[in-house]
Structures are given as C-alpha cells and as structure tokens.
Write an enzyme that holds these catalytic residues in place. Sequence first.
Site, short mmCIF file in Angstrom:
data_model
loop_
_atom_site.label_atom_id
_atom_site.label_comp_id
_atom_site.label_asym_id
_atom_site.label_seq_id
_atom_site.Cartn_x
_atom_site.Cartn_y
_atom_site.Cartn_z
CB SER A 176 -0.90 0.00 1.23
OG SER A 176 -1.46 1.27 1.46
CD1 TRP A 181 -1.79 1.90 -5.84
CD2 TRP A 181 -2.20 3.25 -4.10
NE1 TRP A 181 -2.89 2.66 -6.14
CE2 TRP A 181 -3.17 3.49 -5.09
CE3 TRP A 181 -2.26 3.97 -2.91
CZ2 TRP A 181 -4.19 4.43 -4.93
CZ3 TRP A 181 -3.27 4.91 -2.75
CH2 TRP A 181 -4.22 5.13 -3.75
CG HIS A 182 0.04 6.05 -0.66
ND1 HIS A 182 -0.40 4.86 -0.12
CD2 HIS A 182 -0.94 6.96 -0.40
CE1 HIS A 182 -1.57 5.06 0.45
NE2 HIS A 182 -1.92 6.31 0.30
N GLY A 183 3.51 5.94 -3.75
CA GLY A 183 4.59 6.65 -4.45
C GLY A 183 5.82 5.79 -4.62
CG PHE A 212 -0.22 9.65 -4.23
CD1 PHE A 212 1.15 9.78 -4.32
CD2 PHE A 212 -0.87 10.20 -3.14
CE1 PHE A 212 1.87 10.42 -3.33
CE2 PHE A 212 -0.16 10.84 -2.13
CZ PHE A 212 1.20 10.95 -2.23
#
Length: 471
Positions: free
Chosen positions: A313, A316-318, A471
């Site tokens: 996760s 996934w943000h960056g 994002f």
Amino acid sequence: MLFHSPEFMALMLLTLLLYAAVPKARTAVLAVANAVFYGMSGFSYLLLFMAVLSFTHLCAVGTRGRAPKLWLTLGIIANLANLFTFKYTGFAATNLDRLLHLGIDPAKWQLILPVGISFYTFHLIAYLVDVYRGVIPPARNLLECWVFTAFFGQLIAGPIMRGEQFLPQIINAPQQELRWEQFKYGVFLFVLGMGKKVLLADNLSPRTENFFASWTTLNGLEAWIAGWLFAFQVYYDFSAYSEMALGIGHMFGLELAINFRTPYLAANPSEFWKRWHITLSTWIRDYLYIPLGGSRKGNFRAYANLVAAMALSGLWHGAAWTFVAWGLFHGGLSALHKLWTVHVVERLERGWRYSRTARWVSVFLMFQATTVGWIFFRAPSIHPALTLLGRMLNPALWHLTPLAARYLPVMAALYLLHVAEFWVRERESAIYALWTRLVPSPVRALAYTAVGALLLVMTELEQVNFIYFRF
C-alpha cells in the site's frame, strides 16, 4: 482540472443541465463529461486509459467463458504493467543502478505520471476480480464500463468504488428520479469540501513546506509540530476532495462511498483504517491481505501478511522508499495491535471496557503514532525522516522556542476543530432542521451567497493542487 477551478465548475454545470434535461441520454452525457475531464490532462493519457479499460472489460467478459483464470491473469498483468511502466520505471532504474553500478541514467527512465493512474488501476482490478468471483456480472457494454470506472466526480483520487456499489447505479441512472433534497445535500458536501481545501489545507500547505524545508534546524518539539501540521494538511486536503466527490455524486443522484470519518479520533490502528481512506483500506483487505492468506494460516502468517499488504500500500502511494517505510510502519503498528488484542485484551475478563479517560489516552497516543508515520510520508527522503524522528523521540530536544510557542495553540485549535467536525457531522440532520426552523429563508440565502463568494474569491487568489493527485 481542479474541482474548485472555473473550468470544472463550467463542465459540472453543463453536465448537470444535460443530465437532468435528457434522462435517456444520461449514460452518454456522463461518458462525454468523463472524457472531457480526463482529456484535459493530456489526450494521449486519455487514449491510454481507454485502451487499458477496454482490455480489462474484454478480460472481465472472458472470465465468464473458458479459461477464466487466464483472462483474470491477463487483465491484472495489463493493469499492473501500465502502472509499473509510468510510476515505477524510474524508481527501479535508480535502485538497480545503485545496486549493480550499471551506469544507468535514471532521468531517462522517469516518465510523466498520468493523472489518477493509481486510482483507476485499483478500480479496474477490483472490477475484474469481482466479475471473476461472481460478485457482479460484467458491464453490459464498454460505455457503461467507462462511465462506472471513469466518473469524473471521483476519478482522480477516489473514493475507490466497487462494481457492486456503483455499477447498478450507472445502469439505473436513466430511470433514476433526481430529488431536490439530495441535490441540496450534494451542494452542501461540495461547499464543505471546498471550504476545507481553500480555507484550511491550502493555508497549511506553505507552513508545512517551510517546516520540512528547514528539517536540519528543527529541534524535537518543532519536528513534532512539522508532523502535526502535515497530519492536518493531508487530512483536510484529501477529505476535502472526497467530500466534494460525494457532493458531485449526490447532485447527479449517485451515492459514492464515504472515505473519511474523523480519523484522528481513532484509538488504535484497526479503528484508524476504518476512518482513514476507508475505500483503500477495504481494497487492501479484500484484494491483498485476504488473497495473501489473511489470518487463515495462523497468527504469525497473519501478522506477516498484514505487514506485506501495508508495505505494498505504501509503494502504491509513491515510488520512493519513504512510502515503503510509511507502509511498513503502519503494517507493524497494525500487527502489534492485533498481537495485543489476541494475547492480552481477549484474555481479560468478559465485559472489560476502556474507561472514557483510557479511551482518550489511547486516541492521543494513536494520533502521535500516526504523526510519526506522516514524517516518512512527507519527508523528501529516508535520511531527513530518520533525523526528524530521532529528534521527536528525544525528550531532551523538546525546547519551547518562539516558533514552537507560536504554533502550539494553532495545533490545539486544529485538533479541537477536528473534534467539532465529528460532533457536527454526527448531528448534521438535527442542526440543519434547527437552522431552517430558526433562520428565515432570505437570511439563509444571504449566508449561502456570502460563503460561496468568499470561497470563490479565495480560490481565485491561488489554486493549490490536491496532494493525492500526484498518486
């Protein structure tokens, strides 16, 4: 195109008029609005989005025939390949070069990130998996799939809608009766979100930037203030977008999922993720944590799955190690809470409950733990993050400087505002009824006009992008 820009207001108004005037063409109206909205970020990215969506829909239909697992695998690979190419190629090239000294120039591999790619990837994967599992049938045609996935009210930063929640609403939109009360509530949510963005998040943004730009000179207390500032900035910024998205949905007679419930009043990690970015946390649970094995294979495996899911996760943000560290931190925090719950709380006497004082102590400690995580999320790299955390966790460095003295009352006011938000949202129906009963309609109209004018003036002064757009 920002929600609070004149261009978006014009697009939304025109779309609303056509949507209400021509019920039979509502699907087509939304399809065109979605294309215009996303196309403003770049026509080539619109074509890319449409191509990935079309292939995903083809794969979803394919899962209803022969070799369903093959179609599922192809669809997931296509979506992840698209996301990896644009979001992680430069990150991978940089780290390979550091590890193997290949002489790679990472700048040549750094691509411009298409707007909303992370969110539409999760949308499409959830749609594909749900069709494969038999939770929903595939969309009847590509047009409905496009409108369901790319609804311009929530495309860029969520909430992440599931097919079972949203696809039936899109299918039934031409027959849906638009209600004035729902429209008014949509306007209220949109204005509420706009107020959070313009009056709070955008004003906190430069102050947060100044603190983190000066990370080398901050003492321990000032480092805490930097973390608290960003905690409120990111909350007011992201919840503002989510509430504006909910408001847009209500104006069109569509109900989107609630994404935030005053998260800094959570008393533990489990509760925090039921209040913060709710649609992402449930997505992680259903499409990462449970497929990894969840808690079905013993406690140790459950803790490992929790940490792994949260690390993914974070990524996934960056595409940066700071985001991975943020995910690992929250994964570890959640695993420790689960360990505490299983081995301590559940073994206590039946009927044991927190006292109110213990509850507020837990809320206070959870907010501080969340702030520690935000340091990783906001810091430019791992070294500044660890430096700030070292100072934050050293009480000997908590000196009350003039800068800290100036900001501590601001932090207290922001937290009290957060508590007030919870109180008001829990009682908003009663408050609205009291407002309409006690205040004459001309006075209410004047108040609405004044608030709208203030927000428009503030918006015209400066338009700051939403944090989660990156994002």
